[in-house]
Design a protein around this motif. Structure first.
Motif: not given
Length: 213
Positions: A104-105, A108-109, A118, A145-146, A149
């Motif tokens: 997921e990370a 996302y990133f 971030s 959200r950063d 996560v």
């Protein structure tokens, strides 16, 4: 009652012996700390040397990013790390390699811009290194959200260092993350600067090869 001369002498000798023992203990502790620091510096120097050798021997540029990131995570004593390249037109950082990220990370990133929550986005916006000692106490990441996560991945602190071209332009980012609140030492940050220089050279080399293709 008054102490006689022999008692005073006995107490004085005991105090001197105690003080001498304390001084020896402090000297031994200082020597041990110095030896441990030296061992750490030698280990870090070996890691940087190994990374440099792999830059010479390895032809796969993606593998080189991985080698540099492994060295960064190791010398910084971190549990997570990432290298990103800058899409200058969109002002977005795109993930090249990561270590320790959950799926997921990683997803996302995969793309980060300068306006998110971030550390790498903040470093891109500022054009300089950003250190967040505790994500949960960070104003940059608060309510984002950063942060959600990152914490779900196990991250608690981070440093993000811009990768600068030979002309001084940002071409990417290298970040290391820890699973606890942490501030890296100045010596460790100097080491990450060495790896950042090598990573920037790699990105510039890849860009040059793509132009020739």
């Amino acid at each position: 009652r008054r102490w006689d001369a022999s008692e005073v002498l006995l107490v004085s000798e005991a105090a001197e012996r105690t003080w001498s023992a304390m001084q020896r203990a402090r000297a031994a502790a200082a020597l041990k700390a110095s030896q441990e620091e030296l061992r750490g510096e030698l280990a870090d120097a070996r890691r940087l040397h190994e990374a440099s050798l792999r830059l010479i021997e390895e032809d796969d540029i993606q593998a080189l990013y991985g080698h540099l990131l492994d060295a960064a995570v190791s010398v910084m004593g971190a549990q997570f790390g990432s290298i990103q390249v800058l899409d200058a037109e969109r002002q977005q950082l795109k993930l090249l390699a990561s270590r320790g990220f959950t799926p997921e990370a990683q997803a996302y990133f995969s793309v980060v811009d300068a306006h998110g929550g971030s550390s790498c986005g903040a470093a891109l916006a500022a054009g300089e290194r950003v250190v967040i000692a505790d994500m949960e106490a960070s104003e940059v990441m608060a309510g984002t959200r950063d942060l959600e996560v990152s914490l779900a991945c196990g991250m608690r602190s981070v440093q993000s260092t811009p990768l600068l071209s030979r002309d001084g332009y940002v071409v990417g980012m290298i970040s290391t993350h820890w699973d606890r609140p942490h501030v890296p030492s100045e010596r460790k940050l100097r080491l990450i600067d060495v790896l950042a220089r090598q990573a920037a050279d790699l990105i510039e080399r890849r860009a040059a090869l793509e132009e020739l293709a």
